[in-house]
Scaffold this motif. Structure first.
Motif, PDB file in Angstrom:
ATOM      1  N   ASP A 117      11.233 -97.654  -3.212  1.00  0.00           N
ATOM      2  CA  ASP A 117      10.111 -97.967  -4.373  1.00  0.00           C
ATOM      3  C   ASP A 117      10.738 -98.859  -5.450  1.00  0.00           C
ATOM      4  O   ASP A 117      11.820 -98.421  -6.146  1.00  0.00           O
ATOM      5  N   PRO A 118      10.341-100.089  -5.744  1.00  0.00           N
ATOM      6  CA  PRO A 118      10.776-101.009  -6.745  1.00  0.00           C
ATOM      7  C   PRO A 118      10.743-100.256  -8.079  1.00  0.00           C
ATOM      8  O   PRO A 118      11.830-100.483  -8.771  1.00  0.00           O
ATOM      9  N   HIS A 119      10.152 -99.219  -8.293  1.00  0.00           N
ATOM     10  CA  HIS A 119      10.101 -98.682  -9.620  1.00  0.00           C
ATOM     11  C   HIS A 119      11.175 -97.658  -9.940  1.00  0.00           C
ATOM     12  O   HIS A 119      11.566 -97.343 -10.985  1.00  0.00           O
ATOM     13  N   ILE A 120      12.000 -97.392  -8.815  1.00  0.00           N
ATOM     14  CA  ILE A 120      13.284 -96.457  -9.023  1.00  0.00           C
ATOM     15  C   ILE A 120      14.250 -97.201  -9.738  1.00  0.00           C
ATOM     16  O   ILE A 120      14.782 -96.722 -10.688  1.00  0.00           O
ATOM     17  N   ASP A 163      17.195 -98.668 -14.852  1.00  0.00           N
ATOM     18  CA  ASP A 163      17.665 -99.393 -15.877  1.00  0.00           C
ATOM     19  C   ASP A 163      17.184 -99.160 -17.290  1.00  0.00           C
ATOM     20  O   ASP A 163      17.750 -99.289 -18.223  1.00  0.00           O
ATOM     21  N   ARG A 164      15.951 -98.244 -17.197  1.00  0.00           N
ATOM     22  CA  ARG A 164      15.518 -98.044 -18.542  1.00  0.00           C
ATOM     23  C   ARG A 164      16.168 -96.383 -18.877  1.00  0.00           C
ATOM     24  O   ARG A 164      15.625 -95.993 -19.918  1.00  0.00           O
ATOM     25  N   GLY A 165      16.748 -95.983 -17.761  1.00  0.00           N
ATOM     26  CA  GLY A 165      17.508 -94.471 -18.344  1.00  0.00           C
ATOM     27  C   GLY A 165      16.468 -93.593 -18.125  1.00  0.00           C
ATOM     28  O   GLY A 165      16.443 -92.682 -18.822  1.00  0.00           O
ATOM     29  N   GLN A 166      15.507 -93.444 -17.351  1.00  0.00           N
ATOM     30  CA  GLN A 166      14.389 -92.708 -17.296  1.00  0.00           C
ATOM     31  C   GLN A 166      14.358 -91.894 -16.007  1.00  0.00           C
ATOM     32  O   GLN A 166      14.820 -92.627 -15.112  1.00  0.00           O
ATOM     33  N   SER A 167      13.669 -90.730 -15.840  1.00  0.00           N
ATOM     34  CA  SER A 167      13.427 -90.132 -14.476  1.00  0.00           C
ATOM     35  C   SER A 167      12.308 -90.758 -13.776  1.00  0.00           C
ATOM     36  O   SER A 167      11.179 -90.628 -14.190  1.00  0.00           O
ATOM     37  N   PHE A 168      12.896 -91.414 -12.687  1.00  0.00           N
ATOM     38  CA  PHE A 168      11.689 -91.825 -11.935  1.00  0.00           C
ATOM     39  C   PHE A 168      10.617 -90.847 -11.194  1.00  0.00           C
ATOM     40  O   PHE A 168       9.333 -91.098 -11.245  1.00  0.00           O
ATOM     41  N   MET A 169      11.023 -89.561 -10.920  1.00  0.00           N
ATOM     42  CA  MET A 169      10.151 -88.599 -10.693  1.00  0.00           C
ATOM     43  C   MET A 169       9.325 -88.062 -11.781  1.00  0.00           C
ATOM     44  O   MET A 169       7.863 -87.710 -11.409  1.00  0.00           O
ATOM     45  N   ILE A 170       9.169 -88.495 -12.994  1.00  0.00           N
ATOM     46  CA  ILE A 170       8.401 -88.343 -14.202  1.00  0.00           C
ATOM     47  C   ILE A 170       7.419 -89.653 -14.261  1.00  0.00           C
ATOM     48  O   ILE A 170       6.183 -89.643 -14.566  1.00  0.00           O
ATOM     49  N   ALA A 223       8.433 -91.707  -2.836  1.00  0.00           N
ATOM     50  CA  ALA A 223      10.036 -91.414  -3.030  1.00  0.00           C
ATOM     51  C   ALA A 223       9.873 -90.168  -3.814  1.00  0.00           C
ATOM     52  O   ALA A 223      10.780 -89.448  -3.578  1.00  0.00           O
ATOM     53  N   THR A 224       9.034 -89.930  -4.911  1.00  0.00           N
ATOM     54  CA  THR A 224       9.273 -88.759  -5.710  1.00  0.00           C
ATOM     55  C   THR A 224       8.853 -87.491  -4.783  1.00  0.00           C
ATOM     56  O   THR A 224       9.699 -86.736  -4.876  1.00  0.00           O
ATOM     57  N   LEU A 225       7.890 -87.732  -3.716  1.00  0.00           N
ATOM     58  CA  LEU A 225       7.645 -86.092  -2.972  1.00  0.00           C
ATOM     59  C   LEU A 225       8.923 -86.218  -1.916  1.00  0.00           C
ATOM     60  O   LEU A 225       9.163 -84.924  -1.825  1.00  0.00           O
ATOM     61  N   ALA A 226       9.465 -87.152  -1.721  1.00  0.00           N
ATOM     62  CA  ALA A 226      10.790 -87.118  -0.967  1.00  0.00           C
ATOM     63  C   ALA A 226      11.961 -86.479  -1.615  1.00  0.00           C
ATOM     64  O   ALA A 226      12.666 -85.404  -1.039  1.00  0.00           O
ATOM     65  N   SER A 261      11.312 -82.679  -1.953  1.00  0.00           N
ATOM     66  CA  SER A 261      11.569 -81.932  -0.877  1.00  0.00           C
ATOM     67  C   SER A 261      13.036 -81.789  -0.691  1.00  0.00           C
ATOM     68  O   SER A 261      13.295 -80.772  -0.282  1.00  0.00           O
ATOM     69  N   ILE A 262      13.747 -82.724  -0.735  1.00  0.00           N
ATOM     70  CA  ILE A 262      15.246 -82.822  -0.495  1.00  0.00           C
ATOM     71  C   ILE A 262      15.833 -81.732  -1.653  1.00  0.00           C
ATOM     72  O   ILE A 262      16.775 -80.742  -1.214  1.00  0.00           O
ATOM     73  N   ILE A 263      15.516 -82.068  -2.731  1.00  0.00           N
ATOM     74  CA  ILE A 263      15.976 -81.195  -4.039  1.00  0.00           C
ATOM     75  C   ILE A 263      15.637 -79.706  -3.723  1.00  0.00           C
ATOM     76  O   ILE A 263      16.608 -78.839  -3.949  1.00  0.00           O
ATOM     77  N   GLN A 264      14.441 -79.382  -3.112  1.00  0.00           N
ATOM     78  CA  GLN A 264      14.363 -77.945  -2.884  1.00  0.00           C
ATOM     79  C   GLN A 264      15.164 -77.404  -1.635  1.00  0.00           C
ATOM     80  O   GLN A 264      15.435 -76.451  -1.750  1.00  0.00           O
ATOM     81  N   ARG A 265      15.352 -78.248  -0.675  1.00  0.00           N
ATOM     82  CA  ARG A 265      16.283 -78.004   0.605  1.00  0.00           C
ATOM     83  C   ARG A 265      17.711 -77.763  -0.010  1.00  0.00           C
ATOM     84  O   ARG A 265      18.152 -76.660   0.502  1.00  0.00           O
ATOM     85  N   ILE A 266      18.040 -78.457  -1.157  1.00  0.00           N
ATOM     86  CA  ILE A 266      19.507 -78.189  -1.600  1.00  0.00           C
ATOM     87  C   ILE A 266      19.537 -76.941  -2.347  1.00  0.00           C
ATOM     88  O   ILE A 266      20.586 -76.068  -2.135  1.00  0.00           O
TER      89      ILE A 266
END
Length: 309
Positions: A259-262, A267-274, A281-284, A287-292
């Motif tokens: 996702d180009p926005h990642i 570069d802006r120092g911000q959370s892509f998920m927010i 990509a955020t949903l992925a 999901s991965i973080i929950q598995r960890i």
């Protein structure tokens, strides 16, 4: 290629501190001096300091440029979304400390009340300064981070490492060996040129007895934001991470699409998920973080589970 400490000759051996497997070991100088029976006192000091850190997760990659630091940052962001969870992110990529930039920090070590960051990047007079250090000085810096930083009560310590299996990896594993590392998350991209180095990374983990939480396939595909058509920028010519994980009996935690926005968010120092909560990509990531998180919970020692219940 240097062998890993799995082949340590032993403190009482004539090769102690002199063998090829001793290169990069925190105790090399001590063993070579003939006083090898006495371990580096820092190991016990670090063990004591880490008693307040519940979970320790290493983020590894075989190659650079596969999105390891980006994943480390978003893992820390995701874990810290629960305001009752204390998270620390340690950047031991000594020569390429990108975490301060990705996290939007300039000289500050705390991004939020429950998310702290430490990096050699904070010690440089300019972000453009090169760090030109040999192994012993890198080892000393990692020792200082682990022993001298006041980590306080931390639920998750995420350690962003440089690519490969070199000094930094040997140091962090050996210094934390007595503190129970939950495991490693290994980042790759789908193409074989990345996977062949990830196989080496998995071999490294097994030789040093570092548990593997799982593999994350980054940049797995690209979904056009306009036409929604999915394309493979990095074709998985040998089956991608899924086939590799099946062959090596290693968990595949998930795939994160491009996702180009990642990149823009980093570069802006911000959370892509927010910034992009509905992105695939955020949903992925979530999901991965929950598995960890679930892996850490299931592998937590019973006495710690009782204390936390």
């Amino acid at each position: 290629m240097e062998e890993v400490p799995h082949d340590c000759p032993g403190a009482g051996s004539a090769q102690a501190g002199r063998g090829t497997s001793c290169q990069g070991c925190p105790n090399q100088r001590l063993c070579a001096s003939g006083a090898g029976a006495t371990p580096d006192p820092a190991i016990e000091e670090i063990k004591e300091k880490m008693k307040t850190v519940k979970h320790k997760i290493l983020v590894l990659s075989g190659k650079g440029g596969v999105g390891k630091s980006t994943f480390s940052a978003h893992l820390a962001h995701g874990l810290a979304e629960d305001e009752n969870t204390q998270v620390a992110l340690l950047d031991i990529d000594i020569c390429g400390p990108s975490i301060p930039k990705i996290m939007g920090l300039e000289g500050e070590q705390f991004l939020e009340d429950n998310l702290g960051v430490m990096s050699v990047g904070f010690l440089l007079s300019s972000p453009d300064d090169a760090v030109i250090w040999r192994g012993p000085k890198k080892n000393g810096m990692i020792k200082q981070f682990l022993r001298d930083v006041d980590w306080g009560e931390v639920d998750y310590l995420v350690v962003d490492t440089p690519p490969g299996t070199s000094d930094e990896h040997l140091s962090i594993v050996q210094y934390l060996a007595a503190t129970r590392i939950d495991g490693a998350v290994i980042i790759t991209t789908p193409q074989e040129v990345s996977l062949q180095d990830v196989r080496k990374e998995i071999s490294f983990c097994r030789k040093v007895k570092l548990p593997i939480i799982g593999v994350v396939e980054n940049m797995s595909s690209f979904v056009c934001p306009n036409c929604k058509k999915e394309s493979q920028i990095f074709p998985p010519t040998t089956g991608g991470a899924e086939v590799m994980c099946q062959d090596l009996k290693t968990p595949l935690l998930g795939r994160v699409p491009l996702d180009p926005h990642i990149g823009k968010s980093c570069d802006r120092g911000q959370s892509f998920m927010i910034d992009a909560p509905d992105s695939p990509a955020t949903l992925a990531y979530r999901s991965i973080i929950q598995r960890i998180r679930e892996f850490c919970r299931l592998h937590q020692p019973k006495e710690e589970q009782l204390v936390g219940s």
